[in-house]
Motif scaffolding. Sequence first.
Motif, PDB file in Angstrom:
ATOM      1  N   ARG A  42     110.531  80.565  31.328  1.00  0.00           N
ATOM      2  CA  ARG A  42     109.226  80.022  30.912  1.00  0.00           C
ATOM      3  C   ARG A  42     108.702  79.033  31.952  1.00  0.00           C
ATOM      4  N   LEU A  43     109.588  78.192  32.460  1.00  0.00           N
ATOM      5  CA  LEU A  43     109.149  77.211  33.455  1.00  0.00           C
ATOM      6  C   LEU A  43     108.703  77.890  34.742  1.00  0.00           C
ATOM      7  N   ARG A  44     109.360  79.015  35.033  1.00  0.00           N
ATOM      8  CA  ARG A  44     108.922  79.768  36.215  1.00  0.00           C
ATOM      9  C   ARG A  44     107.513  80.308  36.029  1.00  0.00           C
ATOM     10  N   GLY A  45     107.097  80.395  34.774  1.00  0.00           N
ATOM     11  CA  GLY A  45     105.784  80.945  34.504  1.00  0.00           C
ATOM     12  C   GLY A  45     105.828  82.412  34.159  1.00  0.00           C
ATOM     13  N   ARG A  46     107.022  82.957  33.999  1.00  0.00           N
ATOM     14  CA  ARG A  46     107.101  84.375  33.615  1.00  0.00           C
ATOM     15  C   ARG A  46     106.826  84.512  32.125  1.00  0.00           C
ATOM     16  N   GLU A  47     106.222  85.621  31.769  1.00  0.00           N
ATOM     17  CA  GLU A  47     105.966  85.904  30.367  1.00  0.00           C
ATOM     18  C   GLU A  47     107.316  86.156  29.697  1.00  0.00           C
ATOM     19  N   GLY A 444     117.543  78.002  40.570  1.00  0.00           N
ATOM     20  CA  GLY A 444     116.974  79.228  40.008  1.00  0.00           C
ATOM     21  C   GLY A 444     117.764  80.464  40.396  1.00  0.00           C
ATOM     22  N   GLU A 445     118.203  80.503  41.626  1.00  0.00           N
ATOM     23  CA  GLU A 445     118.964  81.664  42.075  1.00  0.00           C
ATOM     24  C   GLU A 445     120.253  81.812  41.265  1.00  0.00           C
ATOM     25  N   ALA A 446     120.900  80.679  41.008  1.00  0.00           N
ATOM     26  CA  ALA A 446     122.134  80.726  40.217  1.00  0.00           C
ATOM     27  C   ALA A 446     121.845  81.168  38.782  1.00  0.00           C
ATOM     28  N   ILE A 447     120.776  80.656  38.208  1.00  0.00           N
ATOM     29  CA  ILE A 447     120.458  81.037  36.825  1.00  0.00           C
ATOM     30  C   ILE A 447     120.156  82.527  36.752  1.00  0.00           C
ATOM     31  N   GLU A 448     119.402  83.031  37.717  1.00  0.00           N
ATOM     32  CA  GLU A 448     119.055  84.445  37.664  1.00  0.00           C
ATOM     33  C   GLU A 448     120.265  85.331  37.877  1.00  0.00           C
ATOM     34  N   ARG A 525     104.908  72.953  32.423  1.00  0.00           N
ATOM     35  CA  ARG A 525     104.854  73.994  31.397  1.00  0.00           C
ATOM     36  C   ARG A 525     105.945  73.744  30.360  1.00  0.00           C
ATOM     37  N   ASP A 526     105.696  74.218  29.166  1.00  0.00           N
ATOM     38  CA  ASP A 526     106.617  74.002  28.053  1.00  0.00           C
ATOM     39  C   ASP A 526     107.770  75.000  28.147  1.00  0.00           C
ATOM     40  N   SER A 527     108.997  74.481  28.180  1.00  0.00           N
ATOM     41  CA  SER A 527     110.142  75.391  28.220  1.00  0.00           C
ATOM     42  C   SER A 527     110.541  75.845  26.824  1.00  0.00           C
ATOM     43  N   GLY A 528     109.907  75.294  25.803  1.00  0.00           N
ATOM     44  CA  GLY A 528     110.294  75.589  24.425  1.00  0.00           C
ATOM     45  C   GLY A 528     109.598  76.815  23.865  1.00  0.00           C
ATOM     46  N   ARG A 538      98.394  76.626  28.699  1.00  0.00           N
ATOM     47  CA  ARG A 538      99.444  76.895  29.661  1.00  0.00           C
ATOM     48  C   ARG A 538      98.884  76.908  31.088  1.00  0.00           C
ATOM     49  N   GLU A 539      97.633  77.330  31.183  1.00  0.00           N
ATOM     50  CA  GLU A 539      97.020  77.393  32.504  1.00  0.00           C
ATOM     51  C   GLU A 539      96.834  75.982  33.033  1.00  0.00           C
ATOM     52  N   GLY A 540      97.008  75.815  34.301  1.00  0.00           N
ATOM     53  CA  GLY A 540      96.800  74.501  34.884  1.00  0.00           C
ATOM     54  C   GLY A 540      98.040  73.633  34.847  1.00  0.00           C
ATOM     55  N   CYS A 541      99.058  74.050  34.091  1.00  0.00           N
ATOM     56  CA  CYS A 541     100.297  73.282  34.086  1.00  0.00           C
ATOM     57  C   CYS A 541     101.104  73.642  35.330  1.00  0.00           C
ATOM     58  N   PHE A 542     101.889  72.694  35.796  1.00  0.00           N
ATOM     59  CA  PHE A 542     102.700  73.024  36.969  1.00  0.00           C
ATOM     60  C   PHE A 542     104.003  73.685  36.540  1.00  0.00           C
ATOM     61  N   THR A 543     104.637  74.366  37.475  1.00  0.00           N
ATOM     62  CA  THR A 543     105.780  75.212  37.158  1.00  0.00           C
ATOM     63  C   THR A 543     107.044  74.745  37.884  1.00  0.00           C
ATOM     64  N   TRP A 544     108.074  75.472  37.616  1.00  0.00           N
ATOM     65  CA  TRP A 544     109.377  75.258  38.270  1.00  0.00           C
ATOM     66  C   TRP A 544     109.222  75.229  39.788  1.00  0.00           C
ATOM     67  N   ASP A 545     108.523  76.210  40.331  1.00  0.00           N
ATOM     68  CA  ASP A 545     108.400  76.298  41.785  1.00  0.00           C
ATOM     69  C   ASP A 545     107.652  75.101  42.354  1.00  0.00           C
ATOM     70  N   ASP A 546     106.731  74.558  41.569  1.00  0.00           N
ATOM     71  CA  ASP A 546     105.983  73.400  42.052  1.00  0.00           C
ATOM     72  C   ASP A 546     106.886  72.190  42.244  1.00  0.00           C
ATOM     73  N   ALA A 547     108.034  72.195  41.583  1.00  0.00           N
ATOM     74  CA  ALA A 547     108.956  71.065  41.721  1.00  0.00           C
ATOM     75  C   ALA A 547     109.561  71.007  43.112  1.00  0.00           C
ATOM     76  N   ALA A 548     109.291  72.019  43.937  1.00  0.00           N
ATOM     77  CA  ALA A 548     109.735  71.971  45.326  1.00  0.00           C
ATOM     78  C   ALA A 548     108.874  71.003  46.141  1.00  0.00           C
ATOM     79  N   HIS A 549     107.744  70.611  45.583  1.00  0.00           N
ATOM     80  CA  HIS A 549     106.873  69.644  46.255  1.00  0.00           C
ATOM     81  C   HIS A 549     106.898  68.338  45.478  1.00  0.00           C
TER      82      HIS A 549
END
Length: 704
Positions: A42-47, A444-448, A525-528, A538-549
């Motif tokens: 969910r945090l990644r933004g995947r459906e 993320g790579e480890a989780i996947e 984004r909401d992980s719940g 949900r739109e406009g929220c930042f995601t997991w990948d954004d945490a790289a910045h």
Amino acid sequence: MADEKKTRILITSALPYVNGPVHIGHLAGAYLPADIYARYQRLRGRETLFICGSDEHGVPILLRAREEGVEPQAIVDRYHLMVREAFEGFGMSFDHYGRTSAPLHHETSRDFFRKLAKTGVFVRKTEAQLYDPEAGMFLADRFVRGTCPACGHDDAYGDQCESCGRSLSPRELKNPRSAITDAVPEVRDTTHWYLPLGRMQSSLEAWLSGHEDWKPNVLGQVRSWLREGLEDRAVTRDLPWGVPVPEDVAAEASVDARGKVLYVWFDAPIGYISATREWAELRGEPEAWERWWKDGDSELVHFIGKDNIVFHCIIFPAMLQAHGDYVLPANVPANEFLNLEGRKLSTSRGWAVWLHEYLEAFPADYLRYALCTNLPETKDTDFTWRDFQARVNNELADTLGNFVNRTHSFALRAFGGKVPPLGKGGPEDRTLLEACAKTPARVGEAIEGFRFREALETAMALAREGNRYINEREPWKTRKEAPEVCASTLHAALQCAATLSVVLDPFLPASCRRLRAQLGLEGLRDSGPGGGLGSPSREGCFTWDDAAHPLLEAGAPLGDAGILFSKIANEEVEVQVAKLVEGGGEGREEDSGYVPLESPCAFEDFAKIDLRAGRVVSAVKVPKSRKLLRCEVDLGFEHRQILAGVAEHLAPKDLEGKRVVVVANLAPRKMMGLVSEGMLLMAEDREGRLAPVTTDLEPGSVVR
RNA sequence: GGCGGGGUAGCUCAGUUGGUGAGAGCGCAGGAUUCAUAACCCUGAGGUCGACGGUUCGAGUCCGUCCCCCGCUACCA
């Protein structure tokens, strides 16, 4: 690696069988990993859709209801509620939690069954069985008693005569009667539907050949089953509790559907589908479930324990394949088992930490952390309270909690509660920010790859790096000597805490939410539940990948301080350990570990048993048997061969020479090709230890 | 018994397709430090990688046999 081609991901956790509460073993196997995975996606933004529910049919629940003298529905209502609430308290982010006694599940299962029947998937087999007209049901073999045709013994079981040891079928008995009602059973033909796995094997193999990347423990089990060759499995049963076989299907086959239900393992996995339908209806989009189950862009992942591998990797896929409309699982990352304090968990012995009881004592995130660091990903692992305490105190509180606390409180004091500017920033600052930038992808790579322990360790390594960084930069010194340098240090450290609040969110959702509030960080984004579904917010929220910045802007206000993780005192875990030892009995409240008393036995029945003193002359292990010891016992008037199923607990020398108590008139019984002429009495304590019942008197003495 | 998965530092566990001196966390010993939850940081001791054979220039990593643990299954007091 995750298959990025798929656009949406459907995650399931094994349906808990609700004849009791949920314990930590369940969590470690099928629930915590699934929840971490779902929150991450969910945090990644995947459906993302995460589905589970209670499995409420089957014989154990029926028997439990009979024991307690209530309806099966009362049993499942009780535990369904208990389990659902415990999951919620633990932070399980199911988008929907259903139950297999729900009308929609019955309908879905029956439709599924109907489709397979109509398309000629099943084969039917008819056999004669005994039927109890009073109870209105067919009788399982052991529910039939009667006179043995071979020796005349008048109380033989339907499958075997205890007197002469002969194997029987229920119809061979003379004067048969029902063990439930004492009624005289009638012989009736009963027809059952079978899933012909044998002829489905090649298509299953073809499908599985595309999944060589599954976990080795899963592939090993699956290949083993295929090598042995699959056999047809009955998918219906004569039982009064379950999903009724569709009348129209039965009528078409000229079979009476009354009293017939779908076998529990057939309807249970369909629970994943029916719970998805239920979710869609509640959402007001009744057709929405089909996107998840019927669209080839949907990726289905089942999280289960190792005991469930064959159902999720062979039988359910075979059902889905035969049906034709559904996607098949993309992966089944089964875990091994969790032990507790060196012993395997046992619901019947009460050797467990029950989730609902845990939650009364400690926060959910503590257990999530401790379990995740030690998930049985490749082999069985051991949970101890001592380790739990150490993990929480040394890692959660000292490493992570202390890092964010020292950073946050320093910034509050030195920079007026605002994020200080990075300024020019030195190389050390950039090094830390680079480490932050790399962490989301690594975790993320480890989780996947379903390596959750590694994922958590990777995230925690960033907290350690943060601690190291602050030590080296010594902002308490630069605060006066070089305020801009101090500002840069705290800026970088706060960014690091912000990154942690994202990459640790799947593991510690409640704590990370608090951490973000402290940092004044909003808009993740909401992980719940619901967070992986389309919605305007949900739109406009930042995601997991954004945490790289960098996530925090200089000058932004920080939130209030607070301790995220407090330490656990020795006494607190000692209470838990003590509870374990005392509560060695069952999940039920007042149970102290003693086996419950059997129902009363008439004296005449007791008097039938002839107990004698006997001396064990010799005892040897039966070759190729796991449990049996072959004993020669002197009863004074004769010597007997008696097989005792105690080899796992006692050595031959524990018995040899002992004067023991023997059931001398027990019907002979064949085991491992050897005849056992009696039984050695054993006493078992609450820990499951065995000891022979002994006497000082000479062999042959009567025991009354 | 059959099938599958494991047996790696005191403890709990990592070690991808065989190759620089075998790792992490905790625990332990010593040191440094004080912003912080008596926290943090550094250094160190520590293992004949279940046993025995084999393949290889070289095996924790491949092959064989055996022992022990767990699951499914078979005959479960």
